[in-house]
Write a protein that holds these residues in place. Structure first.
Motif, PDB file in Angstrom:
ATOM      1  N   SER A  24      22.455  26.474  31.337  1.00 10.50           N
ATOM      2  CA  SER A  24      23.393  25.366  31.171  1.00 10.50           C
ATOM      3  C   SER A  24      22.941  24.187  32.036  1.00 10.50           C
ATOM      4  N   LYS A  25      23.547  23.036  31.771  1.00 16.68           N
ATOM      5  CA  LYS A  25      23.196  21.823  32.524  1.00 16.68           C
ATOM      6  C   LYS A  25      23.767  21.909  33.936  1.00 16.68           C
ATOM      7  N   ARG A  26      23.147  21.224  34.877  1.00 18.09           N
ATOM      8  CA  ARG A  26      23.708  21.137  36.223  1.00 18.09           C
ATOM      9  C   ARG A  26      25.004  20.339  36.155  1.00 18.09           C
ATOM     10  N   LYS A  27      25.866  20.561  37.157  1.00 14.17           N
ATOM     11  CA  LYS A  27      27.180  19.918  37.150  1.00 14.17           C
ATOM     12  C   LYS A  27      27.084  18.393  37.015  1.00 14.17           C
ATOM     13  N   ASN A  28      26.261  17.795  37.849  1.00 12.77           N
ATOM     14  CA  ASN A  28      26.090  16.337  37.770  1.00 12.77           C
ATOM     15  C   ASN A  28      24.698  15.948  37.266  1.00 12.77           C
ATOM     16  N   GLY A  29      24.214  16.761  36.372  1.00 11.94           N
ATOM     17  CA  GLY A  29      22.891  16.479  35.823  1.00 11.94           C
ATOM     18  C   GLY A  29      21.835  16.433  36.914  1.00 11.94           C
ATOM     19  N   VAL A  30      20.818  15.601  36.695  1.00 18.08           N
ATOM     20  CA  VAL A  30      19.697  15.512  37.635  1.00 18.08           C
ATOM     21  C   VAL A  30      20.166  15.077  39.026  1.00 18.08           C
ATOM     22  N   ASN A  31      21.280  14.322  39.088  1.00 18.18           N
ATOM     23  CA  ASN A  31      21.799  13.872  40.384  1.00 18.18           C
ATOM     24  C   ASN A  31      22.238  15.021  41.281  1.00 18.18           C
ATOM     25  N   SER A  32      22.438  16.198  40.700  1.00 15.02           N
ATOM     26  CA  SER A  32      22.824  17.357  41.523  1.00 15.02           C
ATOM     27  C   SER A  32      21.700  17.820  42.434  1.00 15.02           C
ATOM     28  N   ILE A  33      20.473  17.497  42.060  1.00 14.73           N
ATOM     29  CA  ILE A  33      19.334  18.063  42.800  1.00 14.73           C
ATOM     30  C   ILE A  33      19.225  17.425  44.185  1.00 14.73           C
TER      31      ILE A  33
END
Ligand code: ZN
Length: 335
Positions: A24-33
């Motif tokens: 699944s996608k990260r919670k805040n998309g790429v900004n989560s990293i």
């Protein structure tokens, strides 16, 4: 498109490896990293299964995960232009499984090898640094951590190799007045197992092709290298520059035109066999007088040529692949 995706040694494998559903996608998309997490595969470089397809198979079929564990994998066994290939396996916007509770914030980067015993090769360090610099430029993650520096994983022998040192080695190189890369030596001493092919691909000697080595060592029979023998090297570097493909010349316009088709011991087409013999002699794979007879000497010369240029197709038979390589060898000599 991100800078890391434009690295010339990057191969996009997203969606192309074994999977069973998708992460699944990260919670805040790429900004989560927040963290670039460095792993090694813990599989010895010399092992047959030390490749991305095997990892995908293991993670999906054995572990029951949807996809391969890592977003990015650096493969020291596939070196192109002095740099290890980087496989982009899982889209960075997805939460892959590589670091437990920290998966949402972690970007999984794996270097293939077991660095408890394997050593980082130069092409691998180059790719670690290129990838790191690109990710920093892209703003993907703020920190670098080894797998065992992540919460709950202090017990894990991962990634073992010193990722900080890898970044720093190249930083040092970029400082003004820092040491220049070692010059390519003028002479090279043959080591056990060397072929022109393996020498041309060796670390730190990027840009040297088999054609270069043959051109710089006209008296050397590449199929009879002896341990301790020296060959010329420095002069070879970059002496062969592939020219942009111009409109294809007709074979008859070449000094050494080559026949199409398959020719082997006993072939009756004397004119064609003579062309092959002339070409082999011209590129220093001597086969004696070009008499149009595909005999033992010609077969031997073709075999020696193939050992250098087609190490996986050595049969002493002239066919399509041999023709292509022979043309390339002639071209490198400006014929
Ligand atoms: Zn790990």
């Amino acid at each position: 498109m991100y800078a890391f995706q434009k690295l010339p040694q990057l191969v996009d494998k997203r969606g192309k490896l074994v999977h069973n559903g998708w992460y699944s996608k990260r919670k805040n998309g790429v900004n989560s990293i927040t963290t670039r997490v460095w792993h090694h595969s813990l599989t010895k470089l010399s092992a047959g299964g030390s490749k991305i397809e095997s990892f995908a198979d293991f993670h999906v079929r054995t572990n029951g995960w949807p996809e391969i564990a890592y977003h990015l994998i650096i493969d020291p066994k596939h070196v192109v232009n002095g740099k290890a290939t980087i496989y982009y396996c899982v889209d960075i916007s997805k939460k892959s499984y590589h670091v437990g509770n920290s998966n949402n914030i972690g970007l999984g980067i794996c270097v293939i090898g077991d660095y408890r015993t394997d050593k980082l090769t130069d092409p691998t360090v180059h790719s670690i640094v290129d990838l790191h610099n690109a990710l920093v430029a892209d703003g993907i993650g703020k920190y670098d951590k080894a797998h065992n520096e992540m919460p709950g994983y202090s017990w894990k022998s991962c990634c073992v190799f010193d990722y900080n040192k890898a970044f720093k080695d190249v930083l040092d190189d970029m400082l003004p007045g820092s040491k220049q890369p070692d010059p390519v030596p003028g002479l090279y001493t043959i080591q056990e197992g060397d072929t022109f092919w393996s020498i041309a691909l060796k670390d730190g000697k990027e840009g040297i092709t088999v054609e270069d080595l043959i051109a710089a060592n006209p008296g050397v029979d590449p199929s009879k290298l002896k341990v301790g023998q020296t060959i010329k090297f420095g002069a070879a570097q970059n002496s062969y520059t592939p020219k942009p493909e111009t409109t294809k010349k007709d074979q008859s316009e070449y000094k050494y035109p080559l026949p199409s088709g398959v020719f082997k011991s006993g072939s009756a087409n004397k004119a064609a066999v003579k062309q092959i013999q002339d070409a082999l002699n011209a590129v220093n794979f001597k086969c004696g007088t070009a008499d149009g007879i595909y005999g033992a000497k010609t077969k031997d010369a073709v075999t020696r040529f193939q050992k250098v240029y087609l190490p996986y197709g050595v049969d002493g038979v002239y066919g399509k692949d041999t023709k292509i390589k022979l043309q390339a060898a002639l071209k490198s000599k400006d014929y």
